[in-house]
Scaffold this motif. Structure first.
Motif, PDB file in Angstrom:
ATOM      1  N   PHE A  26       0.831  -1.204   0.000  1.00 13.55           N
ATOM      2  CA  PHE A  26       0.000   0.000   0.000  1.00 13.55           C
ATOM      3  C   PHE A  26       0.869   1.258   0.000  1.00 13.55           C
ATOM      4  O   PHE A  26       0.550   2.232  -0.700  1.00 13.55           O
ATOM      5  N   GLY A  27       1.943   1.260   0.797  1.00 14.54           N
ATOM      6  CA  GLY A  27       2.768   2.451   0.880  1.00 14.54           C
ATOM      7  C   GLY A  27       3.325   2.864  -0.466  1.00 14.54           C
ATOM      8  O   GLY A  27       3.201   4.028  -0.888  1.00 14.54           O
ATOM      9  N   TRP A  28       3.952   1.922  -1.160  1.00  7.74           N
ATOM     10  CA  TRP A  28       4.536   2.237  -2.470  1.00  7.74           C
ATOM     11  C   TRP A  28       3.473   2.290  -3.564  1.00  7.74           C
ATOM     12  O   TRP A  28       3.556   3.124  -4.463  1.00  7.74           O
ATOM     13  N   GLY A  29       2.490   1.404  -3.494  1.00  4.92           N
ATOM     14  CA  GLY A  29       1.460   1.391  -4.533  1.00  4.92           C
ATOM     15  C   GLY A  29       0.676   2.676  -4.600  1.00  4.92           C
ATOM     16  O   GLY A  29       0.261   3.117  -5.680  1.00  4.92           O
ATOM     17  N   VAL A  30       0.479   3.321  -3.442  1.00  2.00           N
ATOM     18  CA  VAL A  30      -0.277   4.573  -3.390  1.00  2.00           C
ATOM     19  C   VAL A  30       0.657   5.779  -3.350  1.00  2.00           C
ATOM     20  O   VAL A  30       0.483   6.735  -4.106  1.00  2.00           O
ATOM     21  N   GLY A  31       1.660   5.744  -2.463  1.00  5.20           N
ATOM     22  CA  GLY A  31       2.476   6.921  -2.234  1.00  5.20           C
ATOM     23  C   GLY A  31       3.670   7.075  -3.149  1.00  5.20           C
ATOM     24  O   GLY A  31       4.212   8.179  -3.277  1.00  5.20           O
ATOM     25  N   PHE A  32       4.121   5.995  -3.783  1.00  9.40           N
ATOM     26  CA  PHE A  32       5.298   6.056  -4.647  1.00  9.40           C
ATOM     27  C   PHE A  32       4.932   5.878  -6.114  1.00  9.40           C
ATOM     28  O   PHE A  32       5.285   6.703  -6.955  1.00  9.40           O
ATOM     29  N   ALA A 113      -0.227  16.567   2.447  1.00  5.34           N
ATOM     30  CA  ALA A 113      -0.849  15.478   3.210  1.00  5.34           C
ATOM     31  C   ALA A 113      -0.374  14.116   2.716  1.00  5.34           C
ATOM     32  O   ALA A 113      -0.010  13.246   3.516  1.00  5.34           O
ATOM     33  N   SER A 114      -0.357  13.913   1.411  1.00  7.77           N
ATOM     34  CA  SER A 114       0.058  12.608   0.882  1.00  7.77           C
ATOM     35  C   SER A 114       1.540  12.363   1.151  1.00  7.77           C
ATOM     36  O   SER A 114       1.944  11.235   1.459  1.00  7.77           O
ATOM     37  N   GLY A 115       2.361  13.416   1.068  1.00  7.31           N
ATOM     38  CA  GLY A 115       3.780  13.251   1.344  1.00  7.31           C
ATOM     39  C   GLY A 115       4.063  12.916   2.791  1.00  7.31           C
ATOM     40  O   GLY A 115       4.923  12.073   3.097  1.00  7.31           O
ATOM     41  N   ALA A 116       3.337  13.557   3.712  1.00  9.02           N
ATOM     42  CA  ALA A 116       3.525  13.258   5.129  1.00  9.02           C
ATOM     43  C   ALA A 116       3.063  11.851   5.469  1.00  9.02           C
ATOM     44  O   ALA A 116       3.637  11.194   6.350  1.00  9.02           O
ATOM     45  N   GLY A 117       2.034  11.373   4.780  1.00  7.05           N
ATOM     46  CA  GLY A 117       1.473  10.072   5.123  1.00  7.05           C
ATOM     47  C   GLY A 117       2.249   8.891   4.595  1.00  7.05           C
ATOM     48  O   GLY A 117       2.448   7.896   5.300  1.00  7.05           O
ATOM     49  N   TRP A 118       2.764   9.003   3.374  1.00  4.77           N
ATOM     50  CA  TRP A 118       3.315   7.799   2.755  1.00  4.77           C
ATOM     51  C   TRP A 118       4.633   7.380   3.390  1.00  4.77           C
ATOM     52  O   TRP A 118       4.967   6.193   3.388  1.00  4.77           O
ATOM     53  N   VAL A 119       5.389   8.324   3.972  1.00  5.78           N
ATOM     54  CA  VAL A 119       6.683   7.949   4.547  1.00  5.78           C
ATOM     55  C   VAL A 119       6.527   7.078   5.783  1.00  5.78           C
ATOM     56  O   VAL A 119       7.463   6.359   6.159  1.00  5.78           O
ATOM     57  N   ALA A 120       5.364   7.133   6.438  1.00  2.00           N
ATOM     58  CA  ALA A 120       5.111   6.233   7.560  1.00  2.00           C
ATOM     59  C   ALA A 120       4.884   4.804   7.090  1.00  2.00           C
ATOM     60  O   ALA A 120       4.753   3.883   7.916  1.00  2.00           O
ATOM     61  N   MET A 121       4.842   4.604   5.771  1.00  2.00           N
ATOM     62  CA  MET A 121       4.692   3.283   5.177  1.00  2.00           C
ATOM     63  C   MET A 121       5.800   3.032   4.161  1.00  2.00           C
ATOM     64  O   MET A 121       5.706   2.119   3.356  1.00  2.00           O
ATOM     65  N   GLY A 122       6.874   3.858   4.209  1.00  2.00           N
ATOM     66  CA  GLY A 122       7.934   3.808   3.225  1.00  2.00           C
ATOM     67  C   GLY A 122       9.180   3.101   3.708  1.00  2.00           C
ATOM     68  O   GLY A 122       9.147   2.281   4.639  1.00  2.00           O
TER      69      GLY A 122
END
Length: 423
Positions: A26-32, A113-122
């Motif tokens: 989910f982290g990379w699929g959505v945030g990366f 918001a998306s940048g702050a969130g995805w690193v917690a799953m990166g």
């Protein structure tokens, strides 16, 4: 009557690996892997310039770099489960903002918001979750967990475009974001709240605890900034990721005129399948005594070849294009999984965690500017692609140079005569 013998509890670390694997999907699929598709979708919906939307992608990654630097503090204050779930929630809100943005300022607010969130799953989060559970077997464990990142690209690259074309950007963002928050919430409650101490287990599942060593004070950040190994590793990682993220951010929109939307989604999925293959080969075949800097150099070298094949393809859907996608994809996963392993090999345990955190933060702060910088090389939909691919290859060659310079005479002699210190 004698009491029955107590059955040893199965090692929980592999459950953590499986959960982190799913988190990385989910982290990379959505945030990366999501932002390249978002860039294409936003430009198509609004008609805004590519360079401006590329700048929003840069904000997404740049703001995340600032959050990465503070992840350990957040973990200590509110705990890993809360940070992870909060990150998923912020990422879900952010991608909805990308879909709804009617004005540029709204797009950039969504990127925060998306940048702050995805690193917690990166990358930093994956390493932080795996490290307490594994020491000797950490390369294989990290390789398995990071494969979730590549699988996220395999699944989400075609899924995003299918949903956006089929039901629209807003419903797609609501659906994927909602599922992500629910899944990550369950992982946090069932898995991430546990530690080796709370489970009464030792790293790697060993029966005896690791030998106690005299605690050493980790060097200050200022002293690391004077360390040749650290500086060259951070610079090599940053340059390699700058080239990689710069290309990936625009890759989808570059391929659509050549392959069409559906085939481009499959091509992106194929690149991430190659990333899984490349990372798995390194994780399972790399000897413990291997010089990991040289392994990283070889991985970047394969990507350089892929970048040059894109130039040879000259915008045609030919064999060179697909071979370039495969070769470039082989190194995508290693760019994130090898740096922590290099740090583990070259620095003491007391320093490794800080080194990993800093190289991830420096790398993300550097590559955050790549989407905007590469966007300047695209004055039109098709112009400037050769210059873009050439820049990718040149920057990756510079990354190889940094890693080689960091080896130094002492390190080269050690690997030639005795091999690196055992893990």
């Amino acid at each position: 009557m004698p009491l029955p013998a107590r059955t040893a509890r199965p090692f929980f670390g592999w459950h953590v690996v499986a959960a982190t694997f799913l988190l990385a999907i989910f982290g990379w699929g959505v945030g990366f892997y999501g932002p390249p598709v978002f860039l294409y979708a936003v430009v198509a919906r609004t008609g805004w310039p590519v360079a401006m939307v590329s700048a929003a992608v840069t904000v997404h990654f740049l703001f995340g770099a600032g959050v990465v630097a503070n992840l350990p503090r957040l973990y200590r204050r509110i705990g890993v489960p809360v940070v992870t779930v909060t990150g998923a929630g912020l990422l879900a809100i952010g991608i909805l903002g990308w879909a709804l943005a009617a004005h540029p300022w709204q797009l950039f607010l969504a990127a925060l918001a998306s940048g702050a969130g995805w690193v917690a799953m990166g990358a930093a989060a994956v390493n932080a979750l795996i490290a307490p559970w594994f020491s000797l077997r950490r390369p294989a464990a990290l390789g398995m967990a990071y494969n979730g990142a590549s699988l996220g690209g395999v699944l989400f690259s075609p899924l995003w475009i299918t949903l956006i074309v089929g039901i629209g950007f807003v419903p797609a963002a609501l659906t994927i974001g909602g599922v992500m928050v629910v899944v990550v919430g369950m992982l946090a409650v069932l898995v991430f709240r546990h530690t080796p101490d709370s489970m009464g287990q030792n790293p790697d599942g060993s029966e005896s605890p690791r030998p106690q060593t005299v605690p050493t004070r980790a060097p200050a950040r200022r002293s690391l900034l004077r360390d040749r190994k650290f500086l060259t590793l951070a610079a090599g990682v940053m340059l390699g990721l700058f080239a990689q993220i710069g290309l990936l951010a625009h890759f989808f929109s570059l391929l659509v005129p050549v392959l069409g939307e559906g085939m481009t989604g499959l091509a992106m999925a194929g690149a991430t399948l190659a990333a899984i293959l490349g990372r798995s080969m390194v994780g399972w075949l790399m000897p413990a005594t291997a010089d990991r800097r040289l392994v990283a150099c070889a991985s970047y070298g394969v990507q350089v070849t892929g970048s040059l094949l894109f130039i040879l393809a000259a915008g045609d859907a030919c064999l060179w294009l697909f071979l370039g996608i495969a070769l470039f994809g082989l190194g995508i996963g290693n760019a994130t999984s090898l740096p922590p392993l290099i740090a583990q090999q070259e620095f003491s345990p007391a320093v490794t965690a800080r080194v990993v955190l800093l190289i991830v933060a420096i790398g993300q702060a550097g590559y955050a500017f790549a989407p905007a910088a590469f966007g300047l090389l695209r004055p039109g939909d098709t112009a400037g692609t050769e210059a873009l691919f050439l820049c990718v290859a040149a920057i990756q060659v510079a990354a190889i140079g940094c890693l080689l310079v960091g080896r130094g005479p002492a390190m080269r002699q050690r690997h030639q005569k005795t091999g690196p210190k055992p893990l």
